[in-house]
Design a protein around this motif. Sequence first.
Motif, mmCIF file in Angstrom:
data_model
loop_
_atom_site.group_PDB
_atom_site.id
_atom_site.type_symbol
_atom_site.label_atom_id
_atom_site.label_comp_id
_atom_site.label_asym_id
_atom_site.label_seq_id
_atom_site.Cartn_x
_atom_site.Cartn_y
_atom_site.Cartn_z
ATOM 1 N N ALA A 1 -54.573 72.902 -0.659
ATOM 2 C CA ALA A 1 -54.239 71.738 0.657
ATOM 3 C C ALA A 1 -54.987 70.610 0.672
ATOM 4 O O ALA A 1 -54.798 69.560 1.389
ATOM 5 N N GLU A 2 -56.254 70.738 -0.134
ATOM 6 C CA GLU A 2 -57.141 69.407 -0.126
ATOM 7 C C GLU A 2 -56.640 68.361 -1.204
ATOM 8 O O GLU A 2 -57.064 67.414 -1.430
ATOM 9 N N ALA A 3 -55.242 68.729 -1.965
ATOM 10 C CA ALA A 3 -54.909 67.859 -3.022
ATOM 11 C C ALA A 3 -54.120 66.503 -2.117
ATOM 12 O O ALA A 3 -54.016 65.629 -3.035
ATOM 13 N N GLY A 4 -53.972 66.611 -0.953
ATOM 14 C CA GLY A 4 -53.483 65.292 -0.308
ATOM 15 C C GLY A 4 -53.759 65.216 1.127
ATOM 16 O O GLY A 4 -54.362 66.326 1.628
ATOM 17 N N HIS A 5 -53.581 64.159 1.662
ATOM 18 C CA HIS A 5 -53.819 64.101 3.223
ATOM 19 C C HIS A 5 -52.927 63.575 3.973
ATOM 20 O O HIS A 5 -51.962 62.559 3.563
ATOM 21 N N VAL A 6 -52.821 63.549 5.306
ATOM 22 C CA VAL A 6 -51.769 62.867 6.044
ATOM 23 C C VAL A 6 -52.759 62.420 7.322
ATOM 24 O O VAL A 6 -53.798 63.095 7.488
ATOM 25 N N VAL A 7 -52.377 61.332 8.112
ATOM 26 C CA VAL A 7 -53.147 60.697 9.268
ATOM 27 C C VAL A 7 -52.133 60.723 10.182
ATOM 28 O O VAL A 7 -50.931 60.410 10.143
ATOM 29 N N GLY A 8 -52.600 61.250 11.459
ATOM 30 C CA GLY A 8 -51.904 61.082 12.733
ATOM 31 C C GLY A 8 -52.516 60.048 13.521
ATOM 32 O O GLY A 8 -53.721 59.886 13.517
ATOM 33 N N LEU B 1 -56.708 60.922 13.468
ATOM 34 C CA LEU B 1 -56.882 62.174 12.894
ATOM 35 C C LEU B 1 -56.601 62.195 11.584
ATOM 36 O O LEU B 1 -55.304 61.774 10.959
ATOM 37 N N LEU B 2 -57.540 62.950 10.704
ATOM 38 C CA LEU B 2 -57.163 62.854 9.070
ATOM 39 C C LEU B 2 -57.053 64.485 8.891
ATOM 40 O O LEU B 2 -57.827 65.156 9.470
ATOM 41 N N ALA B 3 -55.794 64.763 8.159
ATOM 42 C CA ALA B 3 -55.545 66.353 7.993
ATOM 43 C C ALA B 3 -55.320 66.771 6.341
ATOM 44 O O ALA B 3 -54.834 65.659 5.886
ATOM 45 N N ARG B 4 -55.685 67.579 6.147
ATOM 46 C CA ARG B 4 -55.251 68.106 4.729
ATOM 47 C C ARG B 4 -53.978 68.691 4.731
ATOM 48 O O ARG B 4 -53.140 68.690 5.983
ATOM 49 N N LEU B 5 -53.327 69.150 3.716
ATOM 50 C CA LEU B 5 -51.863 69.378 3.638
ATOM 51 C C LEU B 5 -51.712 70.507 4.362
ATOM 52 O O LEU B 5 -50.275 70.898 4.500
ATOM 53 N N ASP B 6 -52.524 71.376 4.651
ATOM 54 C CA ASP B 6 -52.338 72.654 5.614
ATOM 55 C C ASP B 6 -52.538 72.332 6.710
ATOM 56 O O ASP B 6 -52.451 73.276 7.504
ATOM 57 N N GLY B 7 -52.549 71.269 7.148
ATOM 58 C CA GLY B 7 -52.868 70.786 8.766
ATOM 59 C C GLY B 7 -54.100 71.103 9.256
ATOM 60 O O GLY B 7 -54.288 70.617 10.352
ATOM 61 N N GLU B 8 -55.336 71.297 8.467
ATOM 62 C CA GLU B 8 -56.465 71.250 9.068
ATOM 63 C C GLU B 8 -57.023 69.992 9.272
ATOM 64 O O GLU B 8 -56.886 69.142 8.049
ATOM 65 N N ILE B 9 -57.461 69.730 10.461
ATOM 66 C CA ILE B 9 -58.104 68.261 10.659
ATOM 67 C C ILE B 9 -59.641 68.240 10.053
ATOM 68 O O ILE B 9 -60.372 69.125 10.475
ATOM 69 N N GLU C 1 -47.590 70.035 20.979
ATOM 70 C CA GLU C 1 -47.615 71.325 21.881
ATOM 71 C C GLU C 1 -46.822 72.549 21.398
ATOM 72 O O GLU C 1 -47.179 73.765 21.484
ATOM 73 N N HIS C 2 -45.710 72.143 20.457
ATOM 74 C CA HIS C 2 -44.859 73.307 19.681
ATOM 75 C C HIS C 2 -45.894 73.870 18.548
ATOM 76 O O HIS C 2 -45.842 74.961 18.200
ATOM 77 N N TRP C 3 -46.706 73.017 17.826
ATOM 78 C CA TRP C 3 -47.175 73.456 16.800
ATOM 79 C C TRP C 3 -48.378 74.072 17.068
ATOM 80 O O TRP C 3 -48.680 75.313 16.495
ATOM 81 N N ARG C 4 -49.378 73.708 17.941
ATOM 82 C CA ARG C 4 -50.587 74.134 18.236
ATOM 83 C C ARG C 4 -51.179 74.218 19.651
ATOM 84 O O ARG C 4 -52.181 74.366 19.784
ATOM 85 N N GLY C 5 -50.160 74.124 20.529
ATOM 86 C CA GLY C 5 -50.440 73.884 21.756
ATOM 87 C C GLY C 5 -49.824 74.863 22.840
ATOM 88 O O GLY C 5 -49.765 76.158 22.264
ATOM 89 N N ALA C 6 -49.562 74.636 24.071
ATOM 90 C CA ALA C 6 -48.877 75.507 24.793
ATOM 91 C C ALA C 6 -47.712 76.108 24.422
ATOM 92 O O ALA C 6 -47.090 77.071 25.420
ATOM 93 N N ALA C 7 -47.113 75.731 23.763
ATOM 94 C CA ALA C 7 -45.489 75.770 23.582
ATOM 95 C C ALA C 7 -45.076 76.378 22.305
ATOM 96 O O ALA C 7 -44.197 76.412 21.683
ATOM 97 N N ARG C 8 -46.075 77.084 21.701
ATOM 98 C CA ARG C 8 -46.135 77.608 20.415
ATOM 99 C C ARG C 8 -45.059 78.711 20.439
ATOM 100 O O ARG C 8 -44.444 78.877 19.318
ATOM 101 N N LEU C 9 -44.604 79.488 21.464
ATOM 102 C CA LEU C 9 -43.740 80.415 21.447
ATOM 103 C C LEU C 9 -42.414 79.919 22.033
ATOM 104 O O LEU C 9 -41.395 80.920 22.283
ATOM 105 N N ALA C 10 -42.206 78.722 22.487
ATOM 106 C CA ALA C 10 -41.159 78.218 22.965
ATOM 107 C C ALA C 10 -40.313 77.330 22.131
ATOM 108 O O ALA C 10 -40.920 76.591 21.435
ATOM 109 N N ASP C 11 -38.784 77.335 22.240
ATOM 110 C CA ASP C 11 -38.181 76.512 21.484
ATOM 111 C C ASP C 11 -37.490 75.393 22.350
ATOM 112 O O ASP C 11 -36.954 74.426 21.566
ATOM 113 N N ASP C 12 -37.292 75.721 23.412
ATOM 114 C CA ASP C 12 -36.668 74.682 24.266
ATOM 115 C C ASP C 12 -37.809 74.428 25.278
ATOM 116 O O ASP C 12 -37.949 74.774 26.518
#
Lengths: 390, 390
Positions: free
Chosen positions: A85-92, A103-111, A207-218
């Motif tokens: 996961a440390e092979a690359g990074h993304v920035v938000g 925010l800087l994150a690894r490819l597994d989403g760890e900030i 919110e859908h990924w890591r927040g209050a909407a993890r269990l909802a799709d609409d």
Amino acid sequence: MAVHDRSRGHDLAALRDLNSSVVLRELRRESPRTVSGLAGATGLSRPTVEALVEQLAARGWITEAAVPATGRAPGRPARRYRFRAEAGHVVGVDIGLKRIVLLLARLDGEIVARARHDIPSEATGAERIELLRGRLRHFLAGQGLAPHDVWSVGIGVPGMVGETGRIRSVIVPDWTDLDLARRLADDFPGTDRILVENDVNLAVLAEHWRGAARLADDVACVRLGPRISCGLMIDGRLHRGRRGGAGELGILPQLGLEQVQKGFAWAGERLPGESATDALARAVRSGEAGALDVLDRFLAGVAPAVAALVLALDPELVVLSGTLARVGDPLTPLLSAHLGPLTLHVPQLAVSTLGREGVALGGVRRALDAVEARLSGRQHGTTRSGPHDA
Amino acid sequence: MAVHDRSRGHDLAALRDLNSSVVLRELRRESPRTVSGLAGATGLSRPTVEALVEQLAARGWITEAAVPATGRAPGRPARRYRFRAEAGHVVGVDIGLKRIVLLLARLDGEIVARARHDIPSEATGAERIELLRGRLRHFLAGQGLAPHDVWSVGIGVPGMVGETGRIRSVIVPDWTDLDLARRLADDFPGTDRILVENDVNLAVLAEHWRGAARLADDVACVRLGPRISCGLMIDGRLHRGRRGGAGELGILPQLGLEQVQKGFAWAGERLPGESATDALARAVRSGEAGALDVLDRFLAGVAPAVAALVLALDPELVVLSGTLARVGDPLTPLLSAHLGPLTLHVPQLAVSTLGREGVALGGVRRALDAVEARLSGRQHGTTRSGPHDA
């Protein structure tokens, strides 16, 4: 944070057509795994998997996992591999009216790193872009990274973003018609790595990924702050609308949202640099007299627009984010009471706990989606499926 | 219309696990085809395909196609097979306040029979159900069919339909909480063959299938009649909302829709049994003095609710259907002018040309989707795909 190979980002295209991407996907889904396990999961032969594993390790995508210290296996244990996961990074990125959040994150989403910078209120549109470029460079350098170590950047802006990538902003008027991705292309060669999106659209992704909407799709995500705006997720996918304008109910005079935004004031104490909604949130939290009444009146003003959204979409969940989300729990019963007479059913309401990083975190998710799409040969991280495809 | 085997409907489940379903799918996609063609398309061997073709023909699913009369092929031409669209039927139903519309279709969607019946205005909810049962039986008998020859029935009702299949209707109040599918289950054994849906939701399916929205995937369908209601298609799929309430903007007093519906009157001549909107549509079409002004005022009243939908969703296209769609072309510029000041962009507007059969046609589409889903082993004709499934 070791950096293996400066040209790694350009290997992405070549990977598409290789079986190795199947093996890689399996390891990204679950790590560590043995060659036998991978052969079973992929349907490839053991020798093929062995060759692919060697290739992927040489490229820096995967590595041998440490043998677990516990248990005494009889004989030499089989080698196990894991996705790097440390092979690359993304920035938000969240570039708002008053603040840049990175925010800087690894490819597994760890900030792995975060930063925040104020924007001088008098800064022009061009100065804001220069500030962002400088801060991004500095942020990455501080982590020992160069721009081309970043595989994708997801940027939230305070404005609508059309299909052409051009911004329509009433908040930073001279950003109107700006193609921000193109303006940053010199810093991050290949504009396809830069994804510009309306800020509240990124908030709903977060919110859908890591927040209050993890269990909802609409989901509707309503930002309650100096600006009031809304992002929509329908059937687990961000709903932008034809011209990127979905959720823009502030335009309709009948709903009275603009009056609420313009007319809102908080008579209590304000700290320097604080907006009226910042100050109100603080006042409610510290139990200041009258603060809850002001909040209640504010929510009464917002309710018709939220009700219109709820009636139009009938979502599973409405997430309340933005400045006033800091108020926390008192928010939902107050708004709920105002929605009752205006809707058929008051939907589930939840208060965001992602704080000031929500939009930037959505930028990380957007950037990771783009990486996933490229790894799997798709574009822009979205899948389509029609209703009649048998 | 020959009926081969009374138990054919029950073969569906058995087909799921067979290779024959692959062959069948290919023939449904394109007919007629040779065994060689099918072997190439499916990756199955010629002998396997030959065996499957024989099996499918024995079950009545496929048949040998006539050899084209044109051209003199050297030697005996290869046999070609086609899907027997006439092997089964579906029914689409629209049961409104005043009228029942019935459509009978083959498995390829070709409409082979249609019927329309008035409902006495004083009929109770229970009487309406009995009327529907009687009319359905009579309709099928007239085509030489028994209820179990019908593989699926899609029914549009004037009310919200929740996830449990129960109706919430303000139009036929004593249908509230009715499980219509269950009430018809004696006539069509196996309730899973009966699909009850809000009428305007079926209208949007019909517009997407064979109407004005064939080329659009994000569509709002607004019915302009004695009732004003709205159905949504998002990303090519019907969007019902959590409790089946999507599009119900009539509730929100700020949008003034109820006032428009209740207050609407047409001062001109009315034929017996005609609603005010029926009469207005007729008056506009015959160029009656003042009719266009009344229509314009009606549309001005409807505009805020349509604008709220447009702002919430930013759809590609808004289809105008219902009674007033009979007015035709004059509708779009009038509504467009009222939407301009209330929206960011006026979306493309189109007038439905499906007439009184729109809802029932959507019922046919819904029923065909259910058949497709069963043929391919899926449920309820919908596919889900999350945003992150690589």
